[in-house]
Write a protein that holds these residues in place. Sequence first.
Motif, PDB file in Angstrom:
ATOM      1  N   GLY A  36       0.830  -1.198   0.000  1.00  0.00           N
ATOM      2  CA  GLY A  36       0.000   0.000   0.000  1.00  0.00           C
ATOM      3  C   GLY A  36       0.864   1.247   0.000  1.00  0.00           C
ATOM      4  N   LEU A  37       0.635   2.125   0.967  1.00  0.00           N
ATOM      5  CA  LEU A  37       1.393   3.377   1.073  1.00  0.00           C
ATOM      6  C   LEU A  37       2.598   3.261   2.002  1.00  0.00           C
ATOM      7  N   LEU A  38       2.864   2.048   2.501  1.00  0.00           N
ATOM      8  CA  LEU A  38       3.954   1.874   3.455  1.00  0.00           C
ATOM      9  C   LEU A  38       5.299   1.695   2.749  1.00  0.00           C
ATOM     10  N   ARG A  39       6.307   2.375   3.277  1.00  0.00           N
ATOM     11  CA  ARG A  39       7.697   2.158   2.857  1.00  0.00           C
ATOM     12  C   ARG A  39       8.430   1.620   4.085  1.00  0.00           C
ATOM     13  N   MET A  40       8.740   0.332   4.091  1.00  0.00           N
ATOM     14  CA  MET A  40       9.334  -0.281   5.267  1.00  0.00           C
ATOM     15  C   MET A  40      10.856  -0.209   5.223  1.00  0.00           C
ATOM     16  N   ALA A  41      11.439  -0.086   6.413  1.00  0.00           N
ATOM     17  CA  ALA A  41      12.896  -0.051   6.535  1.00  0.00           C
ATOM     18  C   ALA A  41      13.293  -0.729   7.835  1.00  0.00           C
ATOM     19  N   ALA A  42      14.445  -1.376   7.823  1.00  0.00           N
ATOM     20  CA  ALA A  42      14.959  -1.993   9.046  1.00  0.00           C
ATOM     21  C   ALA A  42      15.398  -0.898  10.011  1.00  0.00           C
ATOM     22  N   ALA A  43      15.092  -1.099  11.277  1.00  0.00           N
ATOM     23  CA  ALA A  43      15.419  -0.091  12.291  1.00  0.00           C
ATOM     24  C   ALA A  43      16.893  -0.147  12.659  1.00  0.00           C
ATOM     25  N   PRO A  44      17.503   1.008  12.895  1.00  0.00           N
ATOM     26  CA  PRO A  44      18.861   1.017  13.450  1.00  0.00           C
ATOM     27  C   PRO A  44      18.805   0.706  14.940  1.00  0.00           C
ATOM     28  N   ALA A  45      19.944   0.416  15.522  1.00  0.00           N
ATOM     29  CA  ALA A  45      20.025   0.190  16.964  1.00  0.00           C
ATOM     30  C   ALA A  45      20.246   1.509  17.685  1.00  0.00           C
ATOM     31  N   ALA A  46      19.535   1.728  18.774  1.00  0.00           N
ATOM     32  CA  ALA A  46      19.808   2.887  19.620  1.00  0.00           C
ATOM     33  C   ALA A  46      21.173   2.717  20.276  1.00  0.00           C
ATOM     34  N   THR A  47      21.902   3.809  20.394  1.00  0.00           N
ATOM     35  CA  THR A  47      23.217   3.765  21.041  1.00  0.00           C
ATOM     36  C   THR A  47      23.066   3.805  22.560  1.00  0.00           C
ATOM     37  N   GLU A  48      24.135   3.466  23.248  1.00  0.00           N
ATOM     38  CA  GLU A  48      24.103   3.538  24.712  1.00  0.00           C
ATOM     39  C   GLU A  48      23.849   4.970  25.174  1.00  0.00           C
ATOM     40  N   GLY A  49      24.432   5.932  24.491  1.00  0.00           N
ATOM     41  CA  GLY A  49      24.208   7.326  24.864  1.00  0.00           C
ATOM     42  C   GLY A  49      22.773   7.751  24.677  1.00  0.00           C
ATOM     43  N   GLU A  50      22.151   7.292  23.595  1.00  0.00           N
ATOM     44  CA  GLU A  50      20.746   7.616  23.375  1.00  0.00           C
ATOM     45  C   GLU A  50      19.864   6.986  24.454  1.00  0.00           C
ATOM     46  N   LEU A  51      20.124   5.740  24.779  1.00  0.00           N
ATOM     47  CA  LEU A  51      19.346   5.061  25.819  1.00  0.00           C
ATOM     48  C   LEU A  51      19.486   5.767  27.164  1.00  0.00           C
ATOM     49  N   ALA A  52      20.654   6.322  27.419  1.00  0.00           N
ATOM     50  CA  ALA A  52      20.898   6.996  28.700  1.00  0.00           C
ATOM     51  C   ALA A  52      20.166   8.332  28.820  1.00  0.00           C
ATOM     52  N   LEU A  53      19.533   8.797  27.760  1.00  0.00           N
ATOM     53  CA  LEU A  53      18.712   9.997  27.874  1.00  0.00           C
ATOM     54  C   LEU A  53      17.476   9.753  28.734  1.00  0.00           C
ATOM     55  N   ALA A  54      17.022   8.498  28.809  1.00  0.00           N
ATOM     56  CA  ALA A  54      15.834   8.173  29.597  1.00  0.00           C
ATOM     57  C   ALA A  54      16.075   7.086  30.633  1.00  0.00           C
ATOM     58  N   HIS A  55      17.245   6.434  30.579  1.00  0.00           N
ATOM     59  CA  HIS A  55      17.533   5.329  31.489  1.00  0.00           C
ATOM     60  C   HIS A  55      18.849   5.567  32.220  1.00  0.00           C
ATOM     61  N   THR A  56      18.961   4.985  33.398  1.00  0.00           N
ATOM     62  CA  THR A  56      20.194   5.134  34.155  1.00  0.00           C
ATOM     63  C   THR A  56      21.322   4.368  33.467  1.00  0.00           C
ATOM     64  N   PRO A  57      22.536   4.899  33.505  1.00  0.00           N
ATOM     65  CA  PRO A  57      23.654   4.199  32.847  1.00  0.00           C
ATOM     66  C   PRO A  57      23.849   2.774  33.360  1.00  0.00           C
ATOM     67  N   ASP A  58      23.658   2.550  34.657  1.00  0.00           N
ATOM     68  CA  ASP A  58      23.837   1.199  35.205  1.00  0.00           C
ATOM     69  C   ASP A  58      22.842   0.218  34.605  1.00  0.00           C
ATOM     70  N   TYR A  59      21.590   0.662  34.424  1.00  0.00           N
ATOM     71  CA  TYR A  59      20.586  -0.229  33.842  1.00  0.00           C
ATOM     72  C   TYR A  59      20.890  -0.497  32.372  1.00  0.00           C
ATOM     73  N   VAL A  60      21.260   0.524  31.626  1.00  0.00           N
ATOM     74  CA  VAL A  60      21.624   0.337  30.222  1.00  0.00           C
ATOM     75  C   VAL A  60      22.761  -0.666  30.103  1.00  0.00           C
ATOM     76  N   ASP A  61      23.772  -0.511  30.937  1.00  0.00           N
ATOM     77  CA  ASP A  61      24.926  -1.417  30.908  1.00  0.00           C
ATOM     78  C   ASP A  61      24.511  -2.844  31.245  1.00  0.00           C
ATOM     79  N   ALA A  62      23.619  -3.006  32.223  1.00  0.00           N
ATOM     80  CA  ALA A  62      23.189  -4.343  32.630  1.00  0.00           C
ATOM     81  C   ALA A  62      22.449  -5.062  31.508  1.00  0.00           C
ATOM     82  N   VAL A  63      21.628  -4.338  30.772  1.00  0.00           N
ATOM     83  CA  VAL A  63      20.895  -4.962  29.664  1.00  0.00           C
ATOM     84  C   VAL A  63      21.841  -5.317  28.529  1.00  0.00           C
TER      85      VAL A  63
END
Length: 311
Positions: A36-63
Amino acid sequence: MLAFHSDAHSLALPPGHRFPQSKYRLLREHFEREPGLLRMAAAPAATEGELALAHTPDYVDAVIHGHLGAAQQREIGFPWSPSMAARSRHSVGASIAAARAALQEGVAANMAGGTHHAYADKGSGYCVFNDVAVAARLMQAEWARTRRSLLRILVIDLDVHQGNGTAAIFRDDDTVFTFSMHGARNFPFRKEASDLDVELPDGRGDADYLAALDRALAEVWQRCEPGLAFYLAGADPHEADRLGRLKLTYDGLAERDRRVLAALRERRVPVALSMAGGYGHDLATTVAVQVNTLNLAAESWASWVSERGTG
């Protein structure tokens, strides 16, 4: 309309696990057959720095590095594996990419996401990282850097479960307005305070649900003037959902999506969608609801493009 997928990174789940991860592959395969009107694309991975904008660094590292304890994994509901960490990062990356595309084109989507039970320092309820929270914070940072102004965010969470993690992350942030409409007696049983919460009794159907949505949206527009919205278009309010406890029909959910998308387009608020929850007894029903959501979003995107071209 651009839509980003991340189902190539599967979860290593034990036999009989309740999480329906195959729905994401089925959704992608549907649009490979009928784009239809969809153009699909594979998602990039979020970086650790991006994840740390909303999550604690310790939790990001643990995951990312596999340091989650047994209790943390039980609360998330997934065992840790390298593929679990990769899937979580790409799911956040899909919402980041969708938000950037929405700011350019009006409407875009993450074909998964809506992981609204994740807090800054922990995951919960099948949610590892909070994709909307990370994407919202990153869009604000990029906007401030390039536009030298504040980007206000609206989160419209219509998953049947309250967006407790999102509410907690943005509790003291008046630049993000969180609105959640959900089942009163459903998970999570300890709710957080969103800027606007609408709790619905079990068994509510189309008419009552849509009337409550109209009242809530009217209040949202009185209290918030966003520059970007995130819409969690959960399929789990559907009457055939195993976990939903509401009684919306397929047509009722389609009307929900139309009203939200029309209200945002009328106010020229770009929107990034995520599919959020859906646990149908028949998984094909959940996929059909989400196919319709994406088709309606694509129609809204086409209207955005047409109106921009004639404006």
